[in-house]
Design an enzyme around this catalytic site. Structure first.
Site, PDB file in Angstrom:
ATOM      1  N   HIS A  75       0.837  -1.202   0.000  1.00  0.00           N
ATOM      2  CA  HIS A  75       0.000   0.000   0.000  1.00  0.00           C
ATOM      3  C   HIS A  75       0.870   1.250   0.000  1.00  0.00           C
ATOM      4  O   HIS A  75       1.744   1.402   0.838  1.00  0.00           O
ATOM      5  CB  HIS A  75      -0.911   0.028   1.233  1.00  0.00           C
ATOM      6  CG  HIS A  75      -2.068  -0.909   1.125  1.00  0.00           C
ATOM      7  ND1 HIS A  75      -3.198  -0.768   1.886  1.00  0.00           N
ATOM      8  CD2 HIS A  75      -2.275  -1.988   0.345  1.00  0.00           C
ATOM      9  CE1 HIS A  75      -4.057  -1.727   1.578  1.00  0.00           C
ATOM     10  NE2 HIS A  75      -3.509  -2.488   0.646  1.00  0.00           N
ATOM     11  N   TYR A 204      -8.850   5.313   7.897  1.00  0.00           N
ATOM     12  CA  TYR A 204      -9.011   5.662   9.307  1.00  0.00           C
ATOM     13  C   TYR A 204     -10.075   6.754   9.382  1.00  0.00           C
ATOM     14  O   TYR A 204      -9.899   7.819   8.786  1.00  0.00           O
ATOM     15  CB  TYR A 204      -7.705   6.192   9.895  1.00  0.00           C
ATOM     16  CG  TYR A 204      -6.641   5.138  10.104  1.00  0.00           C
ATOM     17  CD1 TYR A 204      -5.796   4.754   9.072  1.00  0.00           C
ATOM     18  CD2 TYR A 204      -6.475   4.521  11.343  1.00  0.00           C
ATOM     19  CE1 TYR A 204      -4.809   3.793   9.264  1.00  0.00           C
ATOM     20  CE2 TYR A 204      -5.487   3.557  11.552  1.00  0.00           C
ATOM     21  CZ  TYR A 204      -4.671   3.202  10.509  1.00  0.00           C
ATOM     22  OH  TYR A 204      -3.701   2.248  10.707  1.00  0.00           O
ATOM     23  N   PRO A 296      -3.691  -0.102  19.048  1.00  0.00           N
ATOM     24  CA  PRO A 296      -3.470  -0.534  17.660  1.00  0.00           C
ATOM     25  C   PRO A 296      -3.616   0.560  16.599  1.00  0.00           C
ATOM     26  O   PRO A 296      -3.299   0.317  15.437  1.00  0.00           O
ATOM     27  CB  PRO A 296      -4.532  -1.628  17.456  1.00  0.00           C
ATOM     28  CG  PRO A 296      -5.538  -1.404  18.510  1.00  0.00           C
ATOM     29  CD  PRO A 296      -4.850  -0.748  19.654  1.00  0.00           C
ATOM     30  N   LYS A 300       1.559  -0.625  15.259  1.00  0.00           N
ATOM     31  CA  LYS A 300       2.971  -0.794  15.601  1.00  0.00           C
ATOM     32  C   LYS A 300       3.327  -2.082  16.356  1.00  0.00           C
ATOM     33  O   LYS A 300       4.501  -2.458  16.422  1.00  0.00           O
ATOM     34  CB  LYS A 300       3.453   0.390  16.454  1.00  0.00           C
ATOM     35  CG  LYS A 300       3.504   1.684  15.701  1.00  0.00           C
ATOM     36  CD  LYS A 300       4.544   1.632  14.593  1.00  0.00           C
ATOM     37  CE  LYS A 300       4.378   2.756  13.606  1.00  0.00           C
ATOM     38  NZ  LYS A 300       4.553   2.374  12.220  1.00  0.00           N
ATOM     39  N   TYR A 387       4.409   6.182  10.265  1.00  0.00           N
ATOM     40  CA  TYR A 387       3.526   5.064   9.932  1.00  0.00           C
ATOM     41  C   TYR A 387       4.283   3.988   9.149  1.00  0.00           C
ATOM     42  O   TYR A 387       4.120   2.801   9.387  1.00  0.00           O
ATOM     43  CB  TYR A 387       2.334   5.580   9.111  1.00  0.00           C
ATOM     44  CG  TYR A 387       1.197   4.582   9.014  1.00  0.00           C
ATOM     45  CD1 TYR A 387       0.314   4.411  10.072  1.00  0.00           C
ATOM     46  CD2 TYR A 387       1.019   3.804   7.876  1.00  0.00           C
ATOM     47  CE1 TYR A 387      -0.718   3.500  10.007  1.00  0.00           C
ATOM     48  CE2 TYR A 387      -0.025   2.887   7.799  1.00  0.00           C
ATOM     49  CZ  TYR A 387      -0.883   2.739   8.865  1.00  0.00           C
ATOM     50  OH  TYR A 387      -1.905   1.828   8.807  1.00  0.00           O
TER      51      TYR A 387
HETATM   52  P1  RFL Z   1       2.011 -12.624  21.137  1.00  0.00           P
HETATM   53  O1  RFL Z   1       1.692 -12.691  19.693  1.00  0.00           O
HETATM   54  O2  RFL Z   1       0.924 -12.258  22.084  1.00  0.00           O
HETATM   55  O3  RFL Z   1       2.633 -14.027  21.543  1.00  0.00           O
HETATM   56  C1  RFL Z   1       2.840 -14.398  22.892  1.00  0.00           C
HETATM   57  C2  RFL Z   1       2.666 -15.871  22.992  1.00  0.00           C
HETATM   58  O4  RFL Z   1       3.071 -16.331  24.267  1.00  0.00           O
HETATM   59  C3  RFL Z   1       2.188 -17.351  24.674  1.00  0.00           C
HETATM   60  N1  RFL Z   1       2.312 -17.506  26.149  1.00  0.00           N
HETATM   61  C4  RFL Z   1       2.892 -18.567  26.765  1.00  0.00           C
HETATM   62  N2  RFL Z   1       3.470 -19.676  26.296  1.00  0.00           N
HETATM   63  C5  RFL Z   1       3.966 -20.589  27.197  1.00  0.00           C
HETATM   64  N3  RFL Z   1       3.919 -20.395  28.558  1.00  0.00           N
HETATM   65  C6  RFL Z   1       3.330 -19.299  29.078  1.00  0.00           C
HETATM   66  N4  RFL Z   1       3.278 -19.119  30.413  1.00  0.00           N
HETATM   67  C7  RFL Z   1       2.794 -18.302  28.167  1.00  0.00           C
HETATM   68  N5  RFL Z   1       2.168 -17.117  28.335  1.00  0.00           N
HETATM   69  C8  RFL Z   1       1.884 -16.649  27.107  1.00  0.00           C
HETATM   70  C9  RFL Z   1       0.850 -16.872  24.185  1.00  0.00           C
HETATM   71  O5  RFL Z   1      -0.100 -17.919  24.094  1.00  0.00           O
HETATM   72  C10 RFL Z   1       1.221 -16.284  22.830  1.00  0.00           C
HETATM   73  O6  RFL Z   1       1.100 -17.222  21.779  1.00  0.00           O
HETATM   74  O7  RFL Z   1       3.211 -11.596  21.415  1.00  0.00           O
HETATM   75  P2  RFL Z   1       4.429 -11.120  20.494  1.00  0.00           P
HETATM   76  O8  RFL Z   1       5.133 -12.267  19.842  1.00  0.00           O
HETATM   77  O9  RFL Z   1       5.177 -10.174  21.335  1.00  0.00           O
HETATM   78  O10 RFL Z   1       3.746 -10.331  19.283  1.00  0.00           O
HETATM   79  C11 RFL Z   1       3.114  -9.100  19.474  1.00  0.00           C
HETATM   80  C12 RFL Z   1       1.906  -8.948  18.538  1.00  0.00           C
HETATM   81  O11 RFL Z   1       1.099 -10.091  18.643  1.00  0.00           O
HETATM   82  C13 RFL Z   1       1.065  -7.708  18.835  1.00  0.00           C
HETATM   83  O12 RFL Z   1       1.884  -6.623  19.213  1.00  0.00           O
HETATM   84  C14 RFL Z   1       0.224  -7.250  17.632  1.00  0.00           C
HETATM   85  O13 RFL Z   1      -0.758  -8.195  17.295  1.00  0.00           O
HETATM   86  C15 RFL Z   1      -0.451  -5.913  17.916  1.00  0.00           C
HETATM   87  N6  RFL Z   1      -1.333  -5.453  16.833  1.00  0.00           N
HETATM   88  C16 RFL Z   1      -0.820  -4.866  15.671  1.00  0.00           C
HETATM   89  N7  RFL Z   1       0.516  -4.767  15.483  1.00  0.00           N
HETATM   90  C17 RFL Z   1       1.031  -4.264  14.300  1.00  0.00           C
HETATM   91  O14 RFL Z   1       2.265  -4.191  14.166  1.00  0.00           O
HETATM   92  N8  RFL Z   1       0.221  -3.850  13.267  1.00  0.00           N
HETATM   93  C18 RFL Z   1      -1.137  -3.920  13.370  1.00  0.00           C
HETATM   94  O15 RFL Z   1      -1.822  -3.598  12.413  1.00  0.00           O
HETATM   95  C19 RFL Z   1      -1.705  -4.404  14.624  1.00  0.00           C
HETATM   96  N9  RFL Z   1      -3.043  -4.515  14.778  1.00  0.00           N
HETATM   97  C20 RFL Z   1      -2.714  -5.615  16.952  1.00  0.00           C
HETATM   98  C21 RFL Z   1      -3.557  -5.123  15.903  1.00  0.00           C
HETATM   99  C22 RFL Z   1      -3.277  -6.270  18.037  1.00  0.00           C
HETATM  100  C23 RFL Z   1      -4.637  -6.414  18.125  1.00  0.00           C
HETATM  101  N10 RFL Z   1      -5.128  -7.115  19.251  1.00  0.00           N
HETATM  102  C24 RFL Z   1      -6.050  -8.172  19.145  1.00  0.00           C
HETATM  103  C25 RFL Z   1      -4.439  -7.006  20.508  1.00  0.00           C
HETATM  104  C26 RFL Z   1      -4.929  -5.248  15.995  1.00  0.00           C
HETATM  105  C27 RFL Z   1      -5.486  -5.873  17.114  1.00  0.00           C
HETATM  106  C28 RFL Z   1      -6.962  -5.929  17.198  1.00  0.00           C
HETATM  107  C1  PHB Z   2      -5.445  -4.494  10.636  1.00  0.00           C
HETATM  108  O1  PHB Z   2      -5.481  -4.652   9.398  1.00  0.00           O
HETATM  109  O2  PHB Z   2      -5.757  -5.404  11.415  1.00  0.00           O
HETATM  110  C2  PHB Z   2      -5.033  -3.191  11.209  1.00  0.00           C
HETATM  111  C3  PHB Z   2      -4.622  -2.172  10.358  1.00  0.00           C
HETATM  112  C4  PHB Z   2      -4.237  -0.946  10.892  1.00  0.00           C
HETATM  113  C5  PHB Z   2      -4.278  -0.750  12.263  1.00  0.00           C
HETATM  114  C6  PHB Z   2      -4.672  -1.766  13.108  1.00  0.00           C
HETATM  115  C7  PHB Z   2      -5.053  -2.991  12.576  1.00  0.00           C
HETATM  116  O3  PHB Z   2      -3.914   0.460  12.773  1.00  0.00           O
END
Ligand code: RFL
Ligand code: PHB
Length: 393
Positions: A75, A204, A296, A300, A387
């Site tokens: 994008h 957004y 989110p 990041k 971004y």
């Molecule tokens: P994770 O992916 O949460 O993985 C952690 C893992 O550890 C496990 N765990 C254990 N395993 C063994 N023993 C234990 N005691 C444990 N305790 C926990 C868990 O089950 C899990 O599998 O962390 P990690 O690797 O640091 O990754 C971080 C990302 O997942 C997170 O920052 C992103 O998803 C955030 N996020 C976004 N980030 C972006 O860069 N771009 C985005 O567009 C974006 N959109 C989002 C998001 C997060 C969202 N939610 C649901 C929080 C949108 C949403 C809605």
């Molecule tokens: C997504 O596609 O899940 C998404 C995109 C942008 C954001 C957060 C989540 O800021």
């Protein structure tokens, strides 16, 4: 009880843990990845979608970017929509032709699991770490509850990549790490729908009824979010209400109805910021969500997780191979500089796009900020750089 020894124990098979395991394996460092959830659960967990320019390059250099390059959507801009009008922020024009890649986090996770399976390194699902001991000794140990029974693993280092509710931070003596936290007065309701995205770029939206975001995963899958009150539950949001609210908030004078289709995944996520510092205690290192959460709105979280590991892997290699601890000693400070920048940008995006229910002074400031972004090129350029590439500058 079975007892095992390795060089690095990694807790958590999210993007941070799996990528760290891969980078260490490539340098010949033995490691074991432990994940409390099942393989299936981890693969279907829908989360982030936006990958920064430098982070995409890094995944490619690490040998795990092939499918992302083939299937990810590149994008070159995003839309900011308010007062019923859309304004395009031309990310690539504003930032040396650089772009973001839209590619689901669970696809990144799938690619990382596949590469690990290809060289048969240890990766244990359904295996929960329940205790961490000896973090100030040369050989810390973790206790794991797995389907086969309890196991202890002793290692040179333990890395907590266990997300925001992990066991790692809990195992550090109280008072050693500081926790900085901000809770925002809303949550995001997110859906994944089998509907072709109606637009090519992310939108957004700030509407007086609340925030809305149009994103996508593929030419047939849309990903949409609504800002909702923090106490909302999914029961109050049947499909019709979700589509109705999205339609109202995203409406402009010029656009057609947004594409609708069966909703195949939904969830509500509270919005908050957390920073834990320092990101090290003795032989325990933290990476990714275990050390920091961003709201989110700035997209990041996953990028920060990858950026942590990009610093941590060479630091562990230098220490384990040659005894040089300098990179490990600066890991926390170096990471936290980037993390606070990401907190700043994510807060800025969040506050600009989520109207306040009662405080109209705040709302006036938000509108002024939005107008500045679409009217002032320096403001748009700053947004574009943050971004597209915050984690690599
Ligand atoms: P994770 O992916 O949460 O993985 C952690 C893992 O550890 C496990 N765990 C254990 N395993 C063994 N023993 C234990 N005691 C444990 N305790 C926990 C868990 O089950 C899990 O599998 O962390 P990690 O690797 O640091 O990754 C971080 C990302 O997942 C997170 O920052 C992103 O998803 C955030 N996020 C976004 N980030 C972006 O860069 N771009 C985005 O567009 C974006 N959109 C989002 C998001 C997060 C969202 N939610 C649901 C929080 C949108 C949403 C809605
Ligand atoms: C997504 O596609 O899940 C998404 C995109 C942008 C954001 C957060 C989540 O800021």
């Amino acid at each position: 009880m079975e007892s095992v020894r390795t060089q690095v124990v990694i807790i958590g098979a999210g993007p941070a843990g799996l990528l760290l395991g891969h980078l260490l394996h490539r340098e010949g460092i033995d490691n074991i990845v432990l994940e409390r959830r099942s393989n299936e659960y981890v693969l279907q967990r829908v989360r982030a979608g936006v990958i920064e320019w430098g982070i995409a390059n890094f995944l490619e250099e690490a040998g795990v970017g092939q499918r992302m390059r083939a299937e990810g959507l590149v994008h070159h801009g995003i839309e900011m929509r308010f007062d019923g009008v859309s304004h395009r922020i031309a990310l690539s024009d504003l930032y040396d032709g650089r772009a973001i890649t839209v590619y689901g986090q669970q696809e990144v996770v799938k690619d990382l699991i596949n590469v690990r399976r290809s060289y048969d390194a240890p990766l244990h699902f359904d295996s929960e770490v329940t205790g961490i001991e000896g973090l100030n000794s040369a050989h810390p140990t973790v206790t794991v509850t797995a389907p086969e029974g309890e196991m202890t693993i002793s290692a040179d280092f333990v890395v907590g990549c266990d997300g925001s509710h992990g066991v790692s931070v809990e195992s550090v003596p109280r008072g050693y790490m500081r926790r900085f936290e901000r809770v925002y007065p809303f949550s995001w309701l997110g859906i994944l729908a089998e509907a072709p995205p109606a637009t090519e770029e992310l939108i957004y939206t700030r509407h007086s009824r609340g925030f809305a975001l149009y994103s996508m995963r593929s030419p047939t899958l849309s990903r949409l979010y609504l800002g909702v009150r923090p106490d909302e539950t999914l029961d109050a949001w049947p499909d019709e209400r979700i589509w109705e609210e999205l339609t109202v908030r995203m409406a402009t004078d010029h656009t057609a109805e947004i594409g609708q289709g069966p909703i195949i995944e939904r969830g509500i996520t509270p919005m908050r910021s957390i920073v834990v510092a320092p990101m090290r205690y003795g032989r325990l290192l933290l990476a990714g969500d275990a050390a920091h959460i961003v709201p989110p709105t700035g997209a990041k979280g996953m990028n920060l997780a990858v950026a942590d590991v990009r610093l941590l892997a060479p630091a562990l290699v230098a220490r384990i191979r040659g005894g040089d601890e300098s990179l490990l000693n600066s890991y926390s400070d170096d990471s936290l500089r980037r993390v606070w920048r990401a907190e700043e940008f994510s807060t800025y995006m969040t506050q600009m796009l989520h109207p306040h229910p009662t405080d109209d002074f705040e709302n006036g400031v938000q509108m002024a900020r939005l107008r500045q972004v679409v009217e002032s090129e320096p403001a748009a350029r700053a947004l574009a750089r943050n971004y597209v590439n915050l984690s690599s500058v």
